[in-house]
Every structure is written in structure tokens, then in C-alpha cells.
Scaffold this active site. Structure first.
Site, PDB file in Angstrom:
ATOM      1  N   GLY A 265      22.356  -9.111   3.426  1.00  0.00           N
ATOM      2  CA  GLY A 265      23.561  -8.838   2.649  1.00  0.00           C
ATOM      3  C   GLY A 265      24.651  -9.836   3.008  1.00  0.00           C
ATOM      4  N   GLY A 266      25.882  -9.395   2.956  1.00  0.00           N
ATOM      5  CA  GLY A 266      26.987 -10.303   3.251  1.00  0.00           C
ATOM      6  C   GLY A 266      27.337 -10.346   4.729  1.00  0.00           C
TER       7      GLY A 266
ATOM      8  CG  ASP B 160      -2.086  -0.943   1.074  1.00  0.00           C
ATOM      9  OD1 ASP B 160      -2.357  -1.359  -0.059  1.00  0.00           O
ATOM     10  OD2 ASP B 160      -2.721  -1.266   2.077  1.00  0.00           O
TER      11      ASP B 160
HETATM   12  N1  CAO Z   1     -19.002   8.901  -7.174  1.00  0.00           N
HETATM   13  C1  CAO Z   1     -19.588   7.859  -7.741  1.00  0.00           C
HETATM   14  N2  CAO Z   1     -19.100   6.615  -7.746  1.00  0.00           N
HETATM   15  C2  CAO Z   1     -17.925   6.435  -7.120  1.00  0.00           C
HETATM   16  C3  CAO Z   1     -17.233   7.487  -6.494  1.00  0.00           C
HETATM   17  C4  CAO Z   1     -17.828   8.780  -6.541  1.00  0.00           C
HETATM   18  N3  CAO Z   1     -17.251   9.828  -5.979  1.00  0.00           N
HETATM   19  N4  CAO Z   1     -16.108   6.995  -5.968  1.00  0.00           N
HETATM   20  C5  CAO Z   1     -16.090   5.671  -6.236  1.00  0.00           C
HETATM   21  N5  CAO Z   1     -17.189   5.336  -6.938  1.00  0.00           N
HETATM   22  C6  CAO Z   1     -17.553   4.010  -7.438  1.00  0.00           C
HETATM   23  C7  CAO Z   1     -16.589   3.456  -8.439  1.00  0.00           C
HETATM   24  O1  CAO Z   1     -16.764   4.043  -9.693  1.00  0.00           O
HETATM   25  C8  CAO Z   1     -16.960   1.991  -8.414  1.00  0.00           C
HETATM   26  O2  CAO Z   1     -18.118   1.797  -9.195  1.00  0.00           O
HETATM   27  P1  CAO Z   1     -18.262   0.583 -10.253  1.00  0.00           P
HETATM   28  O3  CAO Z   1     -17.803  -0.643  -9.553  1.00  0.00           O
HETATM   29  O4  CAO Z   1     -19.731   0.581 -10.561  1.00  0.00           O
HETATM   30  O5  CAO Z   1     -17.435   0.901 -11.445  1.00  0.00           O
HETATM   31  C9  CAO Z   1     -17.366   1.777  -6.949  1.00  0.00           C
HETATM   32  O6  CAO Z   1     -17.538   3.081  -6.405  1.00  0.00           O
HETATM   33  C10 CAO Z   1     -16.339   1.013  -6.085  1.00  0.00           C
HETATM   34  O7  CAO Z   1     -15.035   1.368  -6.449  1.00  0.00           O
HETATM   35  P2  CAO Z   1     -13.731   0.769  -5.765  1.00  0.00           P
HETATM   36  O8  CAO Z   1     -12.623   0.754  -6.713  1.00  0.00           O
HETATM   37  O9  CAO Z   1     -13.494   1.516  -4.525  1.00  0.00           O
HETATM   38  O10 CAO Z   1     -14.127  -0.742  -5.532  1.00  0.00           O
HETATM   39  P3  CAO Z   1     -14.060  -1.691  -4.273  1.00  0.00           P
HETATM   40  O11 CAO Z   1     -14.403  -1.006  -2.999  1.00  0.00           O
HETATM   41  O12 CAO Z   1     -14.866  -2.863  -4.631  1.00  0.00           O
HETATM   42  O13 CAO Z   1     -12.519  -2.121  -4.256  1.00  0.00           O
HETATM   43  C11 CAO Z   1     -10.168  -1.894  -3.928  1.00  0.00           C
HETATM   44  C12 CAO Z   1     -11.564  -1.504  -3.455  1.00  0.00           C
HETATM   45  C13 CAO Z   1      -9.160  -1.111  -3.122  1.00  0.00           C
HETATM   46  C14 CAO Z   1      -9.947  -3.405  -3.734  1.00  0.00           C
HETATM   47  C15 CAO Z   1     -10.033  -1.543  -5.423  1.00  0.00           C
HETATM   48  O14 CAO Z   1     -10.326  -0.187  -5.576  1.00  0.00           O
HETATM   49  C16 CAO Z   1      -8.665  -1.838  -6.034  1.00  0.00           C
HETATM   50  O15 CAO Z   1      -8.298  -2.978  -6.302  1.00  0.00           O
HETATM   51  N6  CAO Z   1      -7.893  -0.786  -6.305  1.00  0.00           N
HETATM   52  C17 CAO Z   1      -6.608  -0.877  -6.985  1.00  0.00           C
HETATM   53  C18 CAO Z   1      -5.493  -1.341  -6.087  1.00  0.00           C
HETATM   54  C19 CAO Z   1      -5.454  -0.577  -4.809  1.00  0.00           C
HETATM   55  O16 CAO Z   1      -5.165   0.598  -4.783  1.00  0.00           O
HETATM   56  N7  CAO Z   1      -5.744  -1.276  -3.704  1.00  0.00           N
HETATM   57  C20 CAO Z   1      -5.869  -0.644  -2.410  1.00  0.00           C
HETATM   58  C21 CAO Z   1      -4.647  -0.606  -1.727  1.00  0.00           C
HETATM   59  S1  CAO Z   1      -4.879  -0.023  -0.111  1.00  0.00           S
HETATM   60  O17 CAO Z   1      -5.213  -1.427   0.717  1.00  0.00           O
END
Ligand code: CAO
Length: 416
Positions: free
Chosen positions: A248-249, A169
Site C-alpha cells: 500500500g502507501g 487451491d
Molecule cells: N468413479 C469412477 N471414476 C472416477 C471417480 C469415481 N468415483 N472419481 C474420479 N474418477 C475418474 C474421473 O472421471 C476421471 O476419468 P476420465 O479421465 O476417464 O474422465 C479420472 O478419474 C481422473 O480424474 P481427475 O480429474 O482426478 O484427473 P487427474 O488426476 O488426471 O487430474 C487434477 C487431477 C487436479 C489436475 C484435475 O482434476 C484438475 O485439473 N482439476 C481442476 C482444477 C483443480 O481443482 N485442481 C486441483 C487443485 S488442488 O491442487
């Protein structure tokens, strides 16, 4: 005095840890970072692992200091129009949504370039576009497993182990911050923005470079002389887990000190530095080892390195970890006490350097957070609190030309 990134406008369309860590760093150095969050919901970390009911969780406050917050539903036509206005005047847009989410919203890289050719677009995903796992959602530990950290961490007789350090992260966020700053310098020469992508797998791998080195060495010679498995254990064709061995070494190990029976952190890290062997022997009360052929060289020591560490532990038995380090430092032994989080939280030196900072927020009161680990001679980043959800919505929309009535209507329609 103006901070170096003052005047750089960043749209922070990020959540959880990887993206927010990147934009927080840039905010500390003076960029104006505007977090765009879903109305009524916001970054999920606002509600995760709360320690005070109804208050933003520390998980959120520690990753979003020095930022502003705008609530905006970017899936509505009005929300999209506002986002487009913001993009037109921004320098940087950062996102770390699930693969495809931004495209589904209509903000493809092509569209972003149309809106603002000077825009730098920073994007974090779990895997790169070339990966067969490119479609996966990824959190910290998933990345540690895919990036080579888990298979090489832990003990040889236990399972792959993840690190507490946020290699997937925050580390990916730091990589992206470097990429964004590079693209800003590039833009100063070309006038054009560009897309900067970092995958969490790649960022973890970049920190596991010595393990890739070891894989290549293993393939050439069949063993790894600095690992506990050498020379008595067996090697396979892949880098094994090396416990607490030095990478390391210079062989090293975590050794017990006085009180280890009751204090889980009564340990030091002890390193045998080849060029400092004679003084190390003196420090631990074994001056006779300095010229003894069974001990005098690294090669001679390796077969019985754990007997040597056991002997050092006997020397440590009546010394606390702090007393031991006080002695060893005088003899130039690379070592440190194993510090607990409690000890770190109360460490006056970390407070003095600004690496741990106490913030005073109106609702939460005082809490600790991390400060900049990067120190500058001309300025010291001033760490402020994190914004409440939508705290700056009216201010930002007012600046974009929206009247109070229009803002009220947007709120009524749940656009903001
Ligand atoms: N207005 C409207 N919609 C919004 C929004 C806003 N302001 N902000 C987010 N959304 C929507 C997104 O468009 C998405 O919609 P769809 O699925 O319909 O396209 C939805 O909210 C969820 O988005 P998300 O990316 O946050 O999805 P998630 O919570 O299921 O997954 C995570 C979270 C972190 C696993 C994923 O975003 C991911 O893999 N990101 C890339 C790698 C990463 O950065 N991981 C996190 C590291 S920190 O542990």
C-alpha cells in the site's frame, strides 16, 4: 445448538485441495458432507506424502475433517444409479475434476438439473470456460503463475516466485464456498438451484488486485513510488517484483534481528506508517529524524528508504524479534515477528482461538490441523477427524434402501 448449515446435504465429489477445502469449511459450519471416492483408491491425497505407513496422509486428514466417505465407482451403471439417488436428495454437489471428466461420466449440468432442479452445482477448474487454456489440468503453482501472483512475487533480480500460501487451491475453495452460500440464499427466494463456477486463475487474480492497480498506475505515470525500484531503479511497462515492499502507501521491509546469522526466521516486518513517523523515530532512537527535512515526509524518505531500514537494522541488532516487537508496539508501529511454522504450531493463542486444533483419531492418535479462521459469536466449529476410505458406505447405502445382501454384491462387483 443447531449449527447454521445443519440439514444442508452436500455431495463432495472433489479431490486434492481446492474442492476439499471448500466442502470442509461448509462441514465445519454444520453441513452434512459426503465424500464420494473411487473404490480402493479414494482421494489421491490419502496416499500423498505419508508420514505413517498405511495411514491416511496428513494432507488428506487436514482437508477432509468433519466429512463422511462413500466409495462408489460412478462409471458403472449401478454406481451411476446410486449417484443419481444421492443427487436427487442433495442440496449441493461440488466437483473439481479435470475439464470434461464429469460430462464424460454422464453428469452434465443439464442432466443434474433434470435430476434435481434445486441442486446447487459448485465447480472448480483451472481456467474459466472463456479461457484458451480451459482444457488444461491445473495444480496450485500453475494457477499462481497464470493469475498474476508469480510474476509479481520475489525479487527483481530473481525469477518469478510462487507463494507458500495456497492462493490457487484453498483460496479457490474459499471463493467457491462463498458462491455456494450465495446460491443457497438465492434458492430460498427462487426455489431454483444454479451452477457456481470458480476458476483458480480468477481466484488468484482476485487476491492480486493491487498488482492490477499498479499496472494501471504504471501505465499512467511510468513509475511506482512505493516500489524499491523508485526513484533510483528503472521501470519497464509491466509491474516488477517488489521484494518485501509494502503493497500500500506505507513502506515496509523484512528486517534482520538478533540471531539472524543462524536462525533463518530471526526477522520482523517493519512498517513506516506515515501518520506515525514521529513516534516511529522515537521508538528506534532517532527522535531527530522527526523534523529533519531529509526524513520528515514520505517523499523525502523514499530516495534513501533502504538507508533508513539499514539504520533500523542496526537498532535491531541486539534485540530478538520478540523483544523488538514488544518495544515497537508501544509506539504504534505496525510490525510482527516472522513466525516459523514450528512457532505457529506451538502458539498457545492460535490453539486458544481454535485456529489450530489438536484432533485425536483412533488410528493416527493426536495430530494438529487447522480450525476455522472465521469466528462466530453463537458457535465454535468442532473439528473432528477425517473419514477412512468408505467408512460410511454401508450406512449411506442402507439409508438409500439397499439391503445387506445388495451391498455385499455391490462390493463384490467393485461398485463400492
Ligand atoms: N468413479 C469412477 N471414476 C472416477 C471417480 C469415481 N468415483 N472419481 C474420479 N474418477 C475418474 C474421473 O472421471 C476421471 O476419468 P476420465 O479421465 O476417464 O474422465 C479420472 O478419474 C481422473 O480424474 P481427475 O480429474 O482426478 O484427473 P487427474 O488426476 O488426471 O487430474 C487434477 C487431477 C487436479 C489436475 C484435475 O482434476 C484438475 O485439473 N482439476 C481442476 C482444477 C483443480 O481443482 N485442481 C486441483 C487443485 S488442488 O491442487
Amino acid at each position: 445448538m443447531a449449527l447454521p448449515l445443519e440439514g444442508i446435504k452436500i455431495i463432495d465429489f472433489t479431490g486434492v485441495q481446492a474442492g476439499p477445502a471448500c466442502t470442509q469449511l461448509l462441514a465445519w459450519f454444520g453441513a452434512e458432507v459426503l465424500k464420494v471416492e473411487r473404490p480402493g483408491v479414494g482421494d489421491v491425497t490419502r496416499r500423498q506424502l505419508r508420514d505413517v505407513p498405511d495411514l491416511d496422509a496428513l494432507y488428506f486428514t487436514m482437508l477432509n475433517s468433519n466429512k463422511k466417505s462413500l466409495t462408489l465407482n460412478t462409471k458403472t451403471p449401478e454406481g451411476k444409479a446410486i449417484m443419481e439417488q444421492l443427487i436427487r436428495e442433495a442440496d449441493v454437489l461440488v466437483e473439481n475434476f479435470a475439464p470434461g471428466a464429469l460430462d464424460r461420466m454422464g453428469f452434465t449440468w443439464e442432466r443434474l438439473q433434470e435430476l434435481n432442479p434445486r441442486l446447487i452445482f459448485g465447480s472448480i477448474k483451472g481456467f474459466s470456460e472463456e479461457s484458451p487454456y480451459a482444457d488444461l489440468k491445473v495444480y496450485e503453482n500453475v494457477a499462481q503463475c497464470a493469475g498474476g501472483a508469480a510474476s509479481t512475487t520475489g525479487f527483481w533480480d530473481g525469477p518469478p516466485t510462487v507463494s507458500a500460501a495456497a492462493l490457487g487451491d484453498s483460496n479457490t475453495g474459499m471463493h467457491l464456498a462463498i458462491g455456494i452460500l450465495t446460491a443457497l440464499l438465492g434458492r430460498a427466494k427462487t426455489g431454483r438451484g444454479q451452477k457456481v463456477s470458480v476458476s483458480m486463475q480468477d481466484a488468484v487474480l482476485n487476491l492480486c488486485r493491487v498488482k492490477l492497480r499498479d499496472q494501471e498506475r504504471l501505465e499512467h505515470v511510468g513509475y511506482l513510488e512505493e516500489y524499491p525500484q523508485y526513484p533510483n531503479g528503472k521501470f519497464t511497462d509491466t509491474v516488477p517484483r517488489g521484494g518485501n515492499a509494502g503493497g500500500g502507501g506505507q513502506p515496509g521491509w523484512i528486517l534482520k534481528c538478533k540471531g539472524w546469522q543462524t536462525d533463518p526466521n530471526a526477522y520482523i516486518y517493519f512498517t513506516i506508517q506515515e501518520q506515525n513517523w514521529a513516534r516511529t523515530c522515537e521508538a528506534i532512537g532517532k527522535p531527530q529524524w522527526a523534523n529533519d527535512p531529509a526524513y520528515a515526509t514520505a517523499r523525502a524518505r523514499q530516495p534513501h528508504i533502504f538507508d533508513i531500514f539499514a539504520e533500523v537494522e542496526r537498532w535491531l541488532a541486539d534485540k530478538t524479534k520478540f523483544e523488538a516487537v514488544e518495544i515497537l508496539r508501544k509506539f504504534g508501529v505496525p510490525c510482527a515477528p516472522v513466525l516459523s511454522m514450528k512457532e505457529i504450531a506451538h502458539d498457545p493463542a492460535l490453539r486458544a482461538s481454535g485456529s489450530i486444533v489438536e484432533v485425536d483419531e483412533e488410528l493416527r492418535g493426536k495430530y494438529l490441523t487447522v480450525g476455522s479462521p472465521i469466528k462466530f459469536s453463537d458457535f465454535k466449529p468442532n473439528i473432528t477427524g477425517a473419514p477412512l476410505l468408505g467408512e460410511h458406505t454401508d450406512e449411506v447405502l442402507g439409508r438409500l434402501g439397499y439391503s445387506a445382501e445388495q451391498i455385499a454384491k455391490l462390493r463384490q462387483n467393485k461398485v463400492i
